[in-house]
Design a protein around this motif. Sequence first.
Motif, PDB file in Angstrom:
ATOM      1  N   ASN A  10       4.735   1.591  11.827  1.00  0.00           N
ATOM      2  CA  ASN A  10       5.788   2.183  11.008  1.00  0.00           C
ATOM      3  C   ASN A  10       6.913   1.166  10.816  1.00  0.00           C
ATOM      4  O   ASN A  10       7.235   0.400  11.723  1.00  0.00           O
ATOM      5  N   LYS A  19       4.771   1.780   5.978  1.00  0.00           N
ATOM      6  CA  LYS A  19       3.790   1.319   6.958  1.00  0.00           C
ATOM      7  C   LYS A  19       3.636  -0.176   6.718  1.00  0.00           C
ATOM      8  O   LYS A  19       3.735  -0.647   5.579  1.00  0.00           O
ATOM      9  N   SER A  35       3.801   2.307   1.183  1.00  0.00           N
ATOM     10  CA  SER A  35       4.633   3.513   1.205  1.00  0.00           C
ATOM     11  C   SER A  35       4.035   4.516   2.184  1.00  0.00           C
ATOM     12  O   SER A  35       2.852   4.453   2.507  1.00  0.00           O
ATOM     13  N   GLU A  36       4.866   5.441   2.644  1.00  0.00           N
ATOM     14  CA  GLU A  36       4.395   6.454   3.607  1.00  0.00           C
ATOM     15  C   GLU A  36       3.235   7.270   3.056  1.00  0.00           C
ATOM     16  O   GLU A  36       2.341   7.660   3.788  1.00  0.00           O
ATOM     17  N   ASN A  37       3.246   7.509   1.742  1.00  0.00           N
ATOM     18  CA  ASN A  37       2.207   8.330   1.119  1.00  0.00           C
ATOM     19  C   ASN A  37       1.066   7.483   0.545  1.00  0.00           C
ATOM     20  O   ASN A  37       0.329   7.946  -0.313  1.00  0.00           O
ATOM     21  N   PHE A  38       0.922   6.245   1.009  1.00  0.00           N
ATOM     22  CA  PHE A  38      -0.111   5.328   0.509  1.00  0.00           C
ATOM     23  C   PHE A  38      -1.489   5.978   0.629  1.00  0.00           C
ATOM     24  O   PHE A  38      -1.879   6.437   1.684  1.00  0.00           O
ATOM     25  N   ASN A  39      -2.196   6.039  -0.490  1.00  0.00           N
ATOM     26  CA  ASN A  39      -3.536   6.617  -0.513  1.00  0.00           C
ATOM     27  C   ASN A  39      -4.429   5.726  -1.378  1.00  0.00           C
ATOM     28  O   ASN A  39      -4.280   5.722  -2.601  1.00  0.00           O
ATOM     29  N   GLU A  42      -6.091   6.777  -4.738  1.00  0.00           N
ATOM     30  CA  GLU A  42      -5.301   6.973  -5.950  1.00  0.00           C
ATOM     31  C   GLU A  42      -5.023   5.617  -6.591  1.00  0.00           C
ATOM     32  O   GLU A  42      -5.324   4.579  -6.005  1.00  0.00           O
ATOM     33  N   SER A  77       9.111   2.700  -3.056  1.00  0.00           N
ATOM     34  CA  SER A  77       9.669   3.726  -2.179  1.00  0.00           C
ATOM     35  C   SER A  77       9.694   5.083  -2.882  1.00  0.00           C
ATOM     36  O   SER A  77       9.380   6.112  -2.287  1.00  0.00           O
ATOM     37  N   ASN A  79       7.901   5.849  -5.866  1.00  0.00           N
ATOM     38  CA  ASN A  79       6.662   6.196  -6.575  1.00  0.00           C
ATOM     39  C   ASN A  79       5.386   5.938  -5.795  1.00  0.00           C
ATOM     40  O   ASN A  79       4.296   6.217  -6.302  1.00  0.00           O
ATOM     41  N   GLY A  80       5.500   5.397  -4.600  1.00  0.00           N
ATOM     42  CA  GLY A  80       4.319   5.093  -3.792  1.00  0.00           C
ATOM     43  C   GLY A  80       3.692   3.763  -4.185  1.00  0.00           C
ATOM     44  O   GLY A  80       3.905   3.258  -5.278  1.00  0.00           O
TER      45      GLY A  80
END
Length: 192
Positions: A10, A19, A35-39, A42, A77, A79-80
């Motif tokens: 983190n 991350k 970003s925290e929501n990194f996927n 997508e 930050s 928009n991912g």
Amino acid sequence: MQIIQSNIANLPTKYGNFKIKAYKQNSQEHLALMSENFNPNETINLRIHSECLTGDVFGSIKCDCQKQLELAISYISKNGGMIIYHRQEGRNIGLLNKVNAYSLQDSGKDTIEANLALGFKEDEREYSIVEYILKDLGVKKINILTNNPSKIEFLEKIEKLEIVGRIPTIVEPNCYNKDYLRTKKEQMGHML
């Protein structure tokens, strides 16, 4: 190519929570800031940011590097996505040679002429670690945050990677970097 990598950790920042993962290739250590929501399943907003110690850390306004990095971190930050901090200082001529290039620029040479006078190509960067990081993290689709056609050209050659779009990273020129930006646009094809 032997690469050593860290675990993911983190990293809270003034821009938000991220991350981070480090990769070591030979003597260069590179970073993936996600970003925290990194996927990876997508479409990822991606910035490949080439290290610029003088701009990124010390705030030099001879270039647009720090402003582009700040723009990218802020955008990702909200928009991912991910930033690959590509540690190839001075278009991969190293810090000492970059300062020598600065000295040549002080006497009237542009950034390309300075690199050539020092015995280098206009751009010595290579991007194999970028491909490795993208594959390691499972990235398949990207929106690239760049003005640099060389980075796009490199990414287009990566098998099974789709470039969905480009997000410009244009910053306002100043009296210290206008010639530098003109050289990037007119001689290197940057989309400014």
